[in-house]
Design a protein around this motif. Structure first.
Motif, PDB file in Angstrom:
ATOM      1  N   HIS A 171      21.823   0.046  14.734  1.00 11.70           N
ATOM      2  CA  HIS A 171      22.769  -0.557  15.703  1.00 11.70           C
ATOM      3  C   HIS A 171      24.070  -0.919  15.566  1.00 11.70           C
ATOM      4  O   HIS A 171      24.921  -0.796  16.477  1.00 11.70           O
ATOM      5  CB  HIS A 171      21.650  -1.993  16.334  1.00 11.70           C
ATOM      6  CG  HIS A 171      20.474  -1.782  16.656  1.00 11.70           C
ATOM      7  ND1 HIS A 171      20.257  -1.348  17.953  1.00 11.70           N
ATOM      8  CD2 HIS A 171      19.150  -1.850  16.261  1.00 11.70           C
ATOM      9  CE1 HIS A 171      19.000  -1.635  18.435  1.00 11.70           C
ATOM     10  NE2 HIS A 171      18.417  -1.733  17.165  1.00 11.70           N
ATOM     11  N   ARG A 172      24.419  -0.958  14.228  1.00  8.19           N
ATOM     12  CA  ARG A 172      25.603  -1.472  13.860  1.00  8.19           C
ATOM     13  C   ARG A 172      26.607   0.023  13.971  1.00  8.19           C
ATOM     14  O   ARG A 172      27.778  -0.025  14.796  1.00  8.19           O
ATOM     15  CB  ARG A 172      25.738  -1.802  12.625  1.00  8.19           C
ATOM     16  CG  ARG A 172      27.091  -2.222  11.797  1.00  8.19           C
ATOM     17  CD  ARG A 172      26.810  -2.846  10.202  1.00  8.19           C
ATOM     18  NE  ARG A 172      28.076  -3.340   9.850  1.00  8.19           N
ATOM     19  CZ  ARG A 172      28.115  -3.871   8.498  1.00  8.19           C
ATOM     20  NH1 ARG A 172      26.761  -3.515   7.829  1.00  8.19           N
ATOM     21  NH2 ARG A 172      29.011  -4.329   8.104  1.00  8.19           N
ATOM     22  N   ARG A 175      27.293   0.470  17.907  1.00  5.51           N
ATOM     23  CA  ARG A 175      28.319  -0.348  18.316  1.00  5.51           C
ATOM     24  C   ARG A 175      29.638  -0.172  17.867  1.00  5.51           C
ATOM     25  O   ARG A 175      30.867   0.174  18.675  1.00  5.51           O
ATOM     26  CB  ARG A 175      28.293  -1.782  17.790  1.00  5.51           C
ATOM     27  CG  ARG A 175      26.910  -2.373  18.410  1.00  5.51           C
ATOM     28  CD  ARG A 175      27.265  -4.151  18.125  1.00  5.51           C
ATOM     29  NE  ARG A 175      27.255  -4.387  16.837  1.00  5.51           N
ATOM     30  CZ  ARG A 175      26.200  -4.671  15.943  1.00  5.51           C
ATOM     31  NH1 ARG A 175      24.740  -4.241  16.456  1.00  5.51           N
ATOM     32  NH2 ARG A 175      26.311  -4.751  14.704  1.00  5.51           N
ATOM     33  N   GLU A 178      30.786   3.380  19.777  1.00  8.04           N
ATOM     34  CA  GLU A 178      31.068   3.259  21.095  1.00  8.04           C
ATOM     35  C   GLU A 178      32.327   2.394  21.280  1.00  8.04           C
ATOM     36  O   GLU A 178      33.342   2.657  22.098  1.00  8.04           O
ATOM     37  CB  GLU A 178      30.120   2.149  21.909  1.00  8.04           C
ATOM     38  CG  GLU A 178      28.596   2.759  22.086  1.00  8.04           C
ATOM     39  CD  GLU A 178      27.819   1.674  22.704  1.00  8.04           C
ATOM     40  OE1 GLU A 178      27.963   0.552  22.638  1.00  8.04           O
ATOM     41  OE2 GLU A 178      26.603   2.469  23.003  1.00  8.04           O
ATOM     42  N   ALA A 179      32.837   1.452  20.306  1.00  8.35           N
ATOM     43  CA  ALA A 179      34.116   0.964  20.436  1.00  8.35           C
ATOM     44  C   ALA A 179      35.038   1.773  20.105  1.00  8.35           C
ATOM     45  O   ALA A 179      36.384   1.897  20.869  1.00  8.35           O
ATOM     46  CB  ALA A 179      34.159  -0.315  19.502  1.00  8.35           C
ATOM     47  N   ASP A 359      20.087  -4.451  11.704  1.00 10.73           N
ATOM     48  CA  ASP A 359      21.298  -3.941  12.130  1.00 10.73           C
ATOM     49  C   ASP A 359      21.457  -2.582  11.243  1.00 10.73           C
ATOM     50  O   ASP A 359      22.477  -2.099  11.666  1.00 10.73           O
ATOM     51  CB  ASP A 359      22.099  -5.085  11.981  1.00 10.73           C
ATOM     52  CG  ASP A 359      23.257  -4.952  13.282  1.00 10.73           C
ATOM     53  OD1 ASP A 359      22.841  -4.370  14.324  1.00 10.73           O
ATOM     54  OD2 ASP A 359      24.464  -5.113  13.037  1.00 10.73           O
TER      55      ASP A 359
END
Length: 496
Positions: A171-172, A175, A178-179, A359
C-alpha cells in the motif's frame, strides 16, 4: 487462517484474487492466454513467480527477451524454481531468448489476451511501443518492478507509462507512485499484488532441516563503493570467526561473466581475503534453498529480507552506512529488522514488527487487485474499448529517436541500419550531455542526500519518522526467535 498478516484459505489452499467469488454460481471464467516477457535475473524471477499466482483459468507462457543483459540459463533455472504446474517445466528447460521483433511478430499472428512486460526500463519502453504500433488487436499490457520499490522512482514510471497496468507490492508503494505519477502529469495506473517471495511458507517440521547458516544477501550496487563493500566482507569474516558453529554464506546472484539487473563493479567474491575462515563461503542458487538452512538473513536492503520474514527467519538490515534513498533501505525504518555490524558479529538479529507489516508488503492477499483489474482490462479488449495510454516521453525526433531508443535497449541485438545511424549520431550527443552534467555538478554541487544515522538492535525500534521508541529490544537466542515466528505463522498468535 491468518498468521503475521499473511492469508491462506480456510482449507489450506492458495488464496484467490476474489474473481471467483464475484462470478455467479456455476459460471466458469473464460480461459485467458497470458504471456510473460522477462530478461534479467531479477525480472525473470519476479515475472515468473507473479504469473504463478495468477488465476487458474489463465493459460500461461513465458518468453525470454534477447538483450545484452539477459539472464543466463543457470540464472533462469534458479529464478524458475518453485513455480506452479503451469510453469514448473521452465526450471529444467528455460526458454531460449528471442529477439523483440520475433516476439512482436508472434503477437501479430496470434495476439494473447494479456502480456506481462517484466523487463528492465528501456526494454519495457521498447516492447510496449512496438506492441502498440504493430499489433492491431493488441493485448492488455501489464508491467511492474521486482522487489522493493520504495521510495518511488520517476524512471520506473517514465519507461512504463503506456502500459495499461503497473503492479506494485505494498500500500505504501502504491501511494508513493500515485503521487509521483500525478506530479509528472501521468494518470495513475497502479495495482496491488503480494510480492511473490513474501508469501508465507509452511515451516519445516522440527529437525527436518539443519539450520546452520547465516546468509548474507549480496546486492550488485548497494553499497556502491569498493571500500564499503570491503567493510561488509570484513564483518562477515569476523562473524565466521566468532561463530564456528555457523556457515556464513555470501549469497551471490550471478557467477563470473553473468549479467544482473544492476551492474556490479566490485563483486563480493573478489573481496574475500585469502585468510578467511573455512566456514565463510560464497554460493549462488535459489534464495529459497538457502533460507531452508538459515538461522538468519543479513543484507543492506535486498528483497530477500522480505522472503526471510515471510518464512519466519530472523533478519538484519545493516544500517552502518546510514538510512537513505540511495541505499534502498528507508522502507525498513520501524520494521524491527534494522541493525549494525556489531549486532551481526554478536549474532543478534531482528523479527519483523506486526504494526509495520500491513503497509509494507504483508497485507492480506484479499486486498490484491492486480489480477481482477487485468481481467477487467481483458474484458474491455474483448469489447474493443481498450484505450491506449499516452507516453511520458515528450522528446521529439521521430523514427531516428525511436531507432536510438531501440539501439540503447537492445545493443548489439539490434542490427538495423537506422539503429547504426542513430548510434553514430546519438553516442556523441549523449557523451556531450554526460560531460555537461559532470561540469554542472562541479559548478553547482547537488544537495547531499538525506541520510539517517545508523541504528541497531541494541537501540529501541525506530518509528517510521526516524524517532526512537523507548523500548528494550529482545535479545533471545536465534533458535528461539525462529521457533516463535514459525508458531506465529502457523497459529496466527503473536508470541511477543
Amino acid at each position: 487462517m491468518t498468521g503475521g498478516g499473511l492469508d491462506v484459505t480456510a482449507d489450506g489452499g492458495e488464496p484467490t484474487d476474489g474473481l471467483e467469488a464475484r462470478l455467479q454460481s456455476g459460471t466458469a471464467p473464460r480461459a485467458r492466454r497470458v504471456v510473460g516477457l522477462v530478461d534479467t535475473d531479477s525480472f525473470a524471477k519476479w515475472g515468473a513467480h507473479l504469473l504463478a499466482t495468477a488465476p487458474a483459468h489463465w493459460d500461461l507462457e513465458l518468453v525470454t527477451v534477447a538483450t545484452p543483459r539477459s539472464a543466463s540459463r543457470a540464472q533462469l533455472r534458479s529464478a524458475f524454481r518453485g513455480l506452479d504446474d503451469r510453469l514448473a517445466h521452465l526450471a529444467a528447460a528455460p526458454p531460449t531468448p528471442l529477439h523483440v521483433d520475433a516476439i512482436v511478430e508472434r503477437f501479430r499472428q496470434d495476439p494473447p489476451d494479456a502480456v506481462l512486460v517484466s523487463v528492465i526500463g528501456p526494454v519495457a519502453e521498447l516492447v510496449i511501443d512496438e506492441v502498440l504500433r504493430r499489433v492491431r488487436r493488441r493485448p492488455v499490457l501489464v508491467t511492474g518492478l521486482p522487489g522493493i520499490s520504495f521510495p518511488a522512482k520517476w524512471k520506473g514510471v517514465f519507461f512504463r507509462a503506456r502500459a495499461d497496468l503497473f503492479v506494485l507490492h505494498s500500500h505504501r508503494e502504491v501511494r508513493a507512485y500515485e503521487a509521483l505519477a500525478r506530479a509528472g502529469g501521468i494518470e495513475p495506473h497502479f495495482a496491488l499484488a503480494t510480492l511473490p517471495f513474501a508469501r508465507s511458507v509452511a515451516p519445516s517440521p522440527p529437525g527436518a532441516v539443519q539450520r546452520d547458516s547465516v546468509v548474507f544477501a549480496a546486492q550488485p550496487s548497494v553499497p556502491a563503493e569498493r571500500t564499503d563493500r570491503q567493510r561488509v566482507v570484513g564483518w562477515l569474516v569476523e562473524t565466521a570467526r566468532r561463530h564456528p558453529e555457523w556457515r556464513v554464506v555470501i549469497k551471490v546472484r550471478a557467477a563470473a561473466g553473468e549479467h544482473q539487473t544492476h551492474r556490479e563493479q566490485d563483486p563480493y567474491p573478489d573481496l574475500v581475503p585469502a585468510g578467511a575462515p573455512a566456514n565463510l563461503v560464497v554460493e549462488s542458487g535459489p534464495m529459497s534453498e538457502h533460507l531452508d538452512r538459515a538461522v538468519a538473513l543479513v543484507t543492506i536492503s535486498s528483497t530477500a529480507v522480505l522472503e526471510a520474514a515471510a518464512r519466519g527467519v530472523p533478519a538484519l538490515t545493516l544500517t552502518d552506512f546510514g538510512t537513505g534513498r540511495h541505499l534502498i533501505n528507508e522502507v525498513f525504518v520501524g520494521s524491527g529488522l534494522e541493525g549494525d555490524a556489531r549486532d551481526l558479529v554478536d549474532g543478534r538479529f531482528g523479527t519483523v514488527r506486526a504494526e509495520w507489516m500491513h503497509d509494507n508488503h504483508f497485507h492480506p492477499e484479499s486486498e490484491n487487485d492486480w489480477a481482477a483489474r487485468t481481467e477487467a482490462l481483458m474484458a474491455l479488449r474483448d469489447a474493443g474499448q481498450l484505450v491506449d495510454r499516452p507516453a511520458a516521453r515528450r522528446s521529439r525526433g521521430g523514427e531516428l529517436r525511436r531507432a536510438w531508443e531501440r539501439k540503447n535497449a537492445l545493443g548489439p541485438d539490434d542490427r538495423s541500419v537506422l539503429g547504426t545511424v542513430a548510434l553514430a549520431i546519438g553516442a556523441p550527443v549523449r557523451a556531450a550531455k554526460r560531460f555537461g552534467r559532470r561540469v554542472l555538478r562541479v559548478v553547482r554541487p547537488p544537495e547531499a542526500p538525506v541520510v539517517l544515522a545508523p541504528t541497531s538492535q541494541r537501540d529501541g525500534p525506530r518509528r517510521s519518522d526516524g524517532s526512537r521508541r523507548s523500548v528494550v529490544s529482545r535479545q533471545s537466542d536465534v533458535s528461539d526467535r525462529l521457533g516463535d515466528r514459525e508458531e506465529q505463522l502457523v497459529t496466527g498468535r503473536d508470541p511477543r
